[in-house]
Enzyme design. Structure first.
Site, PDB file in Angstrom:
ATOM      1  N   SER A  20      17.759  29.160  11.448  1.00  0.00           N
ATOM      2  CA  SER A  20      16.850  30.302  11.622  1.00  0.00           C
ATOM      3  C   SER A  20      17.568  31.575  11.197  1.00  0.00           C
ATOM      4  O   SER A  20      18.603  31.939  11.768  1.00  0.00           O
ATOM      5  CB  SER A  20      16.449  30.422  13.093  1.00  0.00           C
ATOM      6  OG  SER A  20      15.965  31.726  13.331  1.00  0.00           O
ATOM      7  N   HIS A  65      14.307  28.437   8.392  1.00  0.00           N
ATOM      8  CA  HIS A  65      13.327  28.809   9.416  1.00  0.00           C
ATOM      9  C   HIS A  65      13.219  30.335   9.466  1.00  0.00           C
ATOM     10  O   HIS A  65      14.220  31.041   9.597  1.00  0.00           O
ATOM     11  CB  HIS A  65      13.793  28.249  10.758  1.00  0.00           C
ATOM     12  CG  HIS A  65      12.830  28.447  11.879  1.00  0.00           C
ATOM     13  ND1 HIS A  65      11.774  27.599  12.128  1.00  0.00           N
ATOM     14  CD2 HIS A  65      12.766  29.403  12.843  1.00  0.00           C
ATOM     15  CE1 HIS A  65      11.113  28.008  13.196  1.00  0.00           C
ATOM     16  NE2 HIS A  65      11.692  29.107  13.656  1.00  0.00           N
ATOM     17  N   ASP A  71      11.417  33.506  11.355  1.00  0.00           N
ATOM     18  CA  ASP A  71      10.733  33.905  12.584  1.00  0.00           C
ATOM     19  C   ASP A  71       9.972  35.212  12.383  1.00  0.00           C
ATOM     20  O   ASP A  71      10.588  36.257  12.150  1.00  0.00           O
ATOM     21  CB  ASP A  71      11.756  34.064  13.714  1.00  0.00           C
ATOM     22  CG  ASP A  71      12.278  32.719  14.174  1.00  0.00           C
ATOM     23  OD1 ASP A  71      11.458  31.866  14.532  1.00  0.00           O
ATOM     24  OD2 ASP A  71      13.515  32.512  14.147  1.00  0.00           O
ATOM     25  N   MET A 116       7.629  37.977  14.083  1.00  0.00           N
ATOM     26  CA  MET A 116       7.258  38.483  15.417  1.00  0.00           C
ATOM     27  C   MET A 116       6.556  39.828  15.275  1.00  0.00           C
ATOM     28  O   MET A 116       6.937  40.648  14.438  1.00  0.00           O
ATOM     29  CB  MET A 116       8.521  38.661  16.265  1.00  0.00           C
ATOM     30  CG  MET A 116       9.362  37.404  16.365  1.00  0.00           C
ATOM     31  SD  MET A 116      10.743  37.633  17.500  1.00  0.00           S
ATOM     32  CE  MET A 116      11.606  36.068  17.282  1.00  0.00           C
ATOM     33  N   HIS A 166       7.527  30.514  11.111  1.00  0.00           N
ATOM     34  CA  HIS A 166       7.102  30.380  12.512  1.00  0.00           C
ATOM     35  C   HIS A 166       6.434  31.695  12.920  1.00  0.00           C
ATOM     36  O   HIS A 166       7.108  32.704  13.105  1.00  0.00           O
ATOM     37  CB  HIS A 166       8.369  30.089  13.339  1.00  0.00           C
ATOM     38  CG  HIS A 166       8.154  30.002  14.810  1.00  0.00           C
ATOM     39  ND1 HIS A 166       9.203  30.008  15.713  1.00  0.00           N
ATOM     40  CD2 HIS A 166       7.028  29.907  15.563  1.00  0.00           C
ATOM     41  CE1 HIS A 166       8.732  29.914  16.941  1.00  0.00           C
ATOM     42  NE2 HIS A 166       7.421  29.856  16.883  1.00  0.00           N
ATOM     43  N   MET A 206       4.970  34.064  15.372  1.00  0.00           N
ATOM     44  CA  MET A 206       4.859  34.434  16.778  1.00  0.00           C
ATOM     45  C   MET A 206       4.067  35.734  16.828  1.00  0.00           C
ATOM     46  O   MET A 206       4.599  36.806  17.140  1.00  0.00           O
ATOM     47  CB  MET A 206       6.261  34.589  17.388  1.00  0.00           C
ATOM     48  CG  MET A 206       6.941  33.243  17.607  1.00  0.00           C
ATOM     49  SD  MET A 206       8.724  33.382  17.765  1.00  0.00           S
ATOM     50  CE  MET A 206       9.164  33.442  16.036  1.00  0.00           C
ATOM     51  N   MET A 238       9.056  24.791  21.722  1.00  0.00           N
ATOM     52  CA  MET A 238       9.980  25.892  21.991  1.00  0.00           C
ATOM     53  C   MET A 238      10.839  25.526  23.200  1.00  0.00           C
ATOM     54  O   MET A 238      10.321  25.202  24.272  1.00  0.00           O
ATOM     55  CB  MET A 238       9.216  27.190  22.296  1.00  0.00           C
ATOM     56  CG  MET A 238       8.473  27.791  21.120  1.00  0.00           C
ATOM     57  SD  MET A 238       9.491  28.075  19.661  1.00  0.00           S
ATOM     58  CE  MET A 238      10.744  29.195  20.310  1.00  0.00           C
ATOM     59  N   ASP A 268      12.954  24.265  18.778  1.00  0.00           N
ATOM     60  CA  ASP A 268      13.433  25.598  18.392  1.00  0.00           C
ATOM     61  C   ASP A 268      13.863  26.365  19.639  1.00  0.00           C
ATOM     62  O   ASP A 268      13.038  26.608  20.538  1.00  0.00           O
ATOM     63  CB  ASP A 268      12.282  26.318  17.673  1.00  0.00           C
ATOM     64  CG  ASP A 268      12.640  27.709  17.193  1.00  0.00           C
ATOM     65  OD1 ASP A 268      13.822  28.086  17.260  1.00  0.00           O
ATOM     66  OD2 ASP A 268      11.710  28.416  16.738  1.00  0.00           O
TER      67      ASP A 268
HETATM   68  C1  DX5 Z   1      13.068  32.357  19.077  1.00  0.00           C
HETATM   69  C2  DX5 Z   1      12.937  31.933  17.638  1.00  0.00           C
HETATM   70  C3  DX5 Z   1      13.994  31.022  17.208  1.00  0.00           C
HETATM   71  C4  DX5 Z   1      15.368  31.620  17.253  1.00  0.00           C
HETATM   72  C5  DX5 Z   1      16.302  30.530  17.608  1.00  0.00           C
HETATM   73  O1  DX5 Z   1      12.026  33.164  19.419  1.00  0.00           O
HETATM   74  O2  DX5 Z   1      11.686  31.287  17.420  1.00  0.00           O
HETATM   75  O3  DX5 Z   1      13.743  30.434  15.938  1.00  0.00           O
HETATM   76  O4  DX5 Z   1      15.778  32.196  16.060  1.00  0.00           O
HETATM   77  O5  DX5 Z   1      17.539  31.088  17.795  1.00  0.00           O
HETATM   78  P1  DX5 Z   1      18.660  30.313  18.648  1.00  0.00           P
HETATM   79  O6  DX5 Z   1      18.931  29.036  17.923  1.00  0.00           O
HETATM   80  O7  DX5 Z   1      19.794  31.261  18.654  1.00  0.00           O
HETATM   81  O8  DX5 Z   1      18.065  30.063  20.011  1.00  0.00           O
HETATM   82 ZN    ZN Z   2      11.468  30.099  15.518  1.00  0.00          ZN
END
Ligand code: DX5
Ligand code: ZN
Length: 222
Positions: A7, A32, A34, A36, A65, A67, A136, A174
């Site tokens: 990620s 990956h 993320d 947000m 992903h 969010m 998650m 994840d």
């Molecule tokens: C969390 C994200 C993850 C995050 C994971 O909200 O969706 O993808 O980057 O990071 P680690 O592996 O550090 O928990």
């Molecule tokens: Zn993620």
């Protein structure tokens, strides 16, 4: 075959292409990303224009992903930007059936993500519509949070349901994934492991990916 998707949330945002290159050399299978929005989760990250830039910087599939609330507003943009895998959160989608079809119709891998507090039963009616379920194992929003151990049992139960219903969906996990829990996650039924801080906060991110691959190679370790 178990897949590792670093990620980039924990990568160096000034040097994303370099960091992606490093984990690619370590054998990463996907990147990956993320996304947000500051509403669904208490953090803001990146949008379609960064995904588009990443697409030109790597040949690895981009596992995006989302969010975000009302993801249907942005799904076309992320598809256009080059997402190869796209997951939405069940908690953010009252009209999940329509949204999953929207992604499927674009011909890319369609995923549904569940927060730690969300029961598996909430996706029962749409499980057959997804290519993967993203479990998650932290509450989403930030990298570097501790792994929630109950996630292992949740993955086993999901793997049982998928088997029993003869559905063609894989399981991703994840949050807080690292060398010490990776093997248990795979034994429980996870096929794609997302790891942010365990990879990019490591002194040698390529080696961190190699080690995750090696600890999850079950036949060698049994
Ligand atoms: C969390 C994200 C993850 C995050 C994971 O909200 O969706 O993808 O980057 O990071 P680690 O592996 O550090 O928990
Ligand atoms: Zn993620």
């Amino acid at each position: 075959m178990i897949q590792i998707a670093p990620s980039i949330l924990s990568a160096d945002f000034v040097n994303l292409a370099r960091d992606i290159d490093v984990v690619t050399r370590g054998g990463a299978h996907a990147i990956h990303v993320d996304v947000m929005d500051g509403h669904f989760v208490p953090n803001i990250t990146i949008g379609p224009s960064v995904v588009k830039a990443l697409k030109s910087a790597t040949r690895l599939p981009l596992d995006v992903h989302l969010m975000i609330e009302s993801p249907e507003r942005f799904i076309p943009d992320f598809i256009k930007a080059g997402a190869d895998m796209l997951s939405v959160h069940i908690e953010a989608c009252p009209h999940i059936h329509r949204i999953l079809h929207m992604i499927r119709n674009a011909g890319i891998k369609t995923g549904i993500a569940l927060n730690p507090g969300t029961p598996l039963g909430s996706i029962a009616e749409v499980l057959h519509l997804v290519h993967f379920v993203l479990i998650m194992s932290v509450n989403p929003g930030f990298g570097g949070q501790p792994f929630i151990p109950d996630s292992i049992d949740k993955i086993s139960r999901l793997a049982n349901v998928i088997r029993a219903r003869n559905i063609n969906a894989s399981i991703s996990v994840d949050g807080g994934v690292c060398e010490s829990n990776a093997r248990d996650l795979v034994l429980a039924g996870a096929q794609l492991l997302v790891a942010g801080s365990a990879v990019f906060n490591h002194s040698d991110p390529a080696d961190a990916v190699r080690r995750l691959i090696s600890v999850t190679r079950l036949t060698d370790n049994l």
